[in-house]
Design a protein around this motif. Structure first.
Motif, short mmCIF file in Angstrom:
data_model
loop_
_atom_site.label_atom_id
_atom_site.label_comp_id
_atom_site.label_asym_id
_atom_site.label_seq_id
_atom_site.Cartn_x
_atom_site.Cartn_y
_atom_site.Cartn_z
N PHE A 78 16.19 102.83 -24.49
CA PHE A 78 15.32 102.40 -23.39
C PHE A 78 14.72 103.60 -22.67
CE2 PHE A 78 14.74 101.42 -18.87
CZ PHE A 78 13.81 100.39 -18.97
N LEU A 79 15.54 104.63 -22.39
CA LEU A 79 15.07 105.79 -21.65
C LEU A 79 14.04 106.61 -22.43
CD1 LEU A 79 18.43 107.06 -20.08
CD2 LEU A 79 16.58 105.82 -18.94
N ASN B 266 11.88 105.22 -24.65
CA ASN B 266 10.79 104.35 -25.11
C ASN B 266 9.89 103.98 -23.93
OD1 ASN B 266 9.21 102.13 -26.09
ND2 ASN B 266 10.67 101.95 -27.77
N PHE B 267 8.80 104.72 -23.78
CA PHE B 267 7.88 104.51 -22.65
C PHE B 267 7.28 103.12 -22.66
CE2 PHE B 267 3.43 104.79 -21.09
CZ PHE B 267 3.70 105.04 -19.75
N GLN C 51 9.63 100.62 -21.20
CA GLN C 51 9.76 100.79 -19.75
C GLN C 51 8.59 100.13 -19.02
OE1 GLN C 51 10.10 105.01 -19.12
NE2 GLN C 51 11.86 105.20 -20.48
N LEU D 51 8.86 96.29 -19.20
CA LEU D 51 9.81 95.72 -18.24
C LEU D 51 9.24 95.74 -16.83
CD1 LEU D 51 12.62 94.57 -17.73
CD2 LEU D 51 13.47 96.91 -17.48
N ALA D 52 8.63 96.88 -16.45
CA ALA D 52 8.05 96.99 -15.11
C ALA D 52 6.93 95.96 -14.91
CB ALA D 52 7.51 98.41 -14.90
N SER E 191 8.17 97.64 -30.27
CA SER E 191 9.54 98.13 -30.20
C SER E 191 10.49 97.32 -31.08
CB SER E 191 10.04 98.07 -28.75
OG SER E 191 9.35 98.97 -27.93
#
Length: 416
Positions: free
Chosen positions: A146-147, A149-150, A153, A156-157, A299
Motif C-alpha cells: 500500500f505504501l 502504490n501511489f 493511495q 482510497l483517498a 493494482s
C-alpha cells in the motif's frame, strides 16, 4: 454491364492524406519503427534515447493522480447511492480474482505442456539479478504494498472524499467546481498526448539499442510461449466474455488502438490510463464505474503480469531440471494469487514477486531469475498490453452487469 468505380477527387485525396497525417496512431507507429531502426543500426544512440520514454511516462504520471481522484469523487458523489458504490467495488474485486486466477492457470498449463525451459543453455550468460531480488526473501507485506502504490493511495483517498461529499451541505457547488477542474485537466492531457510519438520512439530505441535483436534467439521459445499465451487469453477468454454481451473483442481492440500502440512503445500500461478512461466513458460506460474499476484494476487485475509470473516460475524450474508435483504447481498458483497483486507500482517488482514465490517454495533456485533479465524488457510490452485490455474488458463487463451502460453510444463509437 461494367460498373466503374469513380476515382477520388483531388479534394477527397487531400482530405484522406490530411486525415492520415493528423492521426496520432500513424505517428506513434512511425515513431516505433524509427526507434527500432535507430536501436538496431546505432545502439549507442538508441540507448541515449531512454530519457525520452522516461520523461513522457513521468509527464503522463502527473495526470494519473488528479484524474483518478476527480473521476472517483465525482462518480461516487454523483451516484447518491452508497450501496451501489459498495456493490460495484465488491463485484469488481470478485471479477478480478476469478479472471486473474484463470490467467495464472493458463500460464502454468502452457509452460507445463510446451516446456520453454527445456532449451539448449550453452553459450548463455547469466546476468546479475541481485539488484532485483534484494529484499525478496522478506515476506510479502500488504502494508508495504500500500505504501509503495501511489494509485492505491489516491484510490482510497478519493473513495473517502466521495463518500464524505454526499453528506456535505454545499455538495452541489463543490461538484460544480470539481467538474470544471476536471475539464481543465483533461484538456491539458489532450495536448500532452501529442507527445506520445516521442515517448514511444525513446522507449523502443532504448530497448533495441540496449539488448539488441540477436540476444533474443536463445530465449525465443520462452518469448513465443508468453506471447501466444497472452494472445490466447485475450482472444479466447476475454473474447468469450465479451461475446456473451454481444461485443466483438476485435472492435474493442480497434477502438483502443492508439492506447495499445502507446503501451507498446513505452512498455507502460500507466501511460494509457488517462486516455482509456475517457474512451470508456465515451463508449457508454458510466463515469462512476470507470472511476472505480480502472484504478482498482491497475493494482488488482494484472492479467498479463499473472501469465508472465506463472510461466516464469515453471520456466526457471525447467531450466534447473526441478520437477514440480501437481500439488506444488497448485501451490505456485495459490502463492501467485496473492503475491501477483503486489506486482504494480514498484520498480523491479516483477522480479521481487518472482523471488518471493521461489523462496516460499524452497525448491527452485532464485538465481535463475538472472536468466530472464535479457528478455524481460521485451516481454514487458506484452504484459502491459494484456493488462490494459484486461482492465478495459473488466470495466465494460462491470458496467453491463450494473445496467449502467449507454447502449446508444456503443455501435457509433466502435464503427468510427
Amino acid at each position: 454491364m461494367n460498373i466503374t468505380t469513380p476515382n477520388p477527387s483531388p479534394k477527397t485525396k487531400k482530405s484522406l492524406s490530411h486525415s492520415v497525417l493528423t492521426n496520432l496512431t500513424f505517428w506513434v507507429l512511425i515513431a516505433i519503427i524509427a526507434g527500432i531502426l535507430l536501436g538496431h543500426f546505432s545502439p549507442e544512440n538508441g540507448v541515449k534515447m531512454e530519457f525520452l520514454g522516461k520523461k513522457f511516462i513521468q509527464l503522463i504520471s502527473l495526470f494519473i493522480g488528479p484524474i483518478i481522484f476527480l473521476t472517483i469523487v465525482l462518480g461516487i458523489s454523483g451516484m447518491g447511492n452508497l450501496k451501489k458504490v459498495g456493490r460495484i467495488g465488491v463485484k469488481a474485486l470478485a471479477y478480478f480474482e476469478v479472471v486473474s486466477t484463470v490467467a495464472l492457470a493458463i500460464g502454468v498449463a502452457v509452460a507445463y505442456i510446451f516446456k520453454p525451459g527445456k532449451i539448449d543453455k550453452s553459450g548463455l550468460t547469466f546476468g546479475d539479478a541481485s539488484q532485483y531480488t534484494k529484499g525478496a526473501s522478506e515476506h510479502f507485506s500488504w502494508l508495504q504494498f500500500f505504501l509503495s502504490n501511489f494509485t492505491l493511495q489516491v484510490l482510497l483517498a478519493a473513495i473517502v472524499c466521495g463518500i464524505a461529499l454526499n453528506f456535505y451541505q454545499k455538495r452541489e457547488q463543490t461538484i460544480l467546481v470539481l467538474e470544471r477542474f476536471s475539464k481543465v485537466v483533461f484538456t491539458a492531457l489532450k495536448y500532452v498526448m501529442y507527445l506520445a510519438p516521442i515517448g514511444a520512439f525513446g522507449g523502443m530505441a532504448y530497448t533495441i539499442g540496449k539488448f539488441g535483436l540477436a540476444t533474443l534467439i536463445p530465449l525465443g521459445k520462452l518469448m513465443l510461449c508468453v506471447y501466444l499465451t497472452m494472445a490466447l487469453f485475450v482472444f479466447l477468454v476475454l473474447g468469450s466474455i465479451l461475446r456473451y454481451y454481444k461485443i466483438s473483442i476485435f472492435s474493442i481492440l480497434k477502438y483502443i488502438k492508439e492506447e495499445l500502440l502507446l503501451v507498446l512503445g513505452t512498455s507502460s500500461s500507466e501511460a494509457a490510463l488517462p486516455s482509456i478512461m475517457v474512451k470508456l466513458e465515451r463508449m457508454g460506460c458510466s463515469k462512476s464505474v470507470v472511476g472505480l474499476v480502472i484504478p482498482t484494476g491497475y493494482s488488482f487485475n494484472l492479467d498479463g503480469t499473472s501469465i508472465y509470473l506463472s510461466m516464469s516460475v515453471l520456466f526457471i524450474a525447467q531450466l534447473y531440471d526441478v520437477h514440480l508435483s501437481f500439488f506444488e504447481i497448485l501451490t505456485v498458483i495459490g502463492i501467485l494469487m496473492i503475491t501477483s497483486k503486489g506486482a504494480a507500482g514498484v520498480t523491479g517488482s516483477g522480479f521481487i514477486v518472482l523471488a518471493s514465490t521461489l523462496t516460499a517454495l524452497h525448491k527452485i533456485p532464485v538465481e535463475g531469475l538472472a536468466f530472464l533479465l535479457g528478455v524481460d524488457k521485451f516481454m514487458s510490452e506484452a504484459r502491459a498490453i494484456t493488462n490494459l485490455i484486461g482492465n478495459t474488458v473488466a470495466t465494460i463487463i462491470i458496467s453491463k452487469t450494473e445496467r449502467d451502460f449507454t447502449e446508444l453510444n456503443l455501435n457509433p463509437v466502435l464503427e468510427e
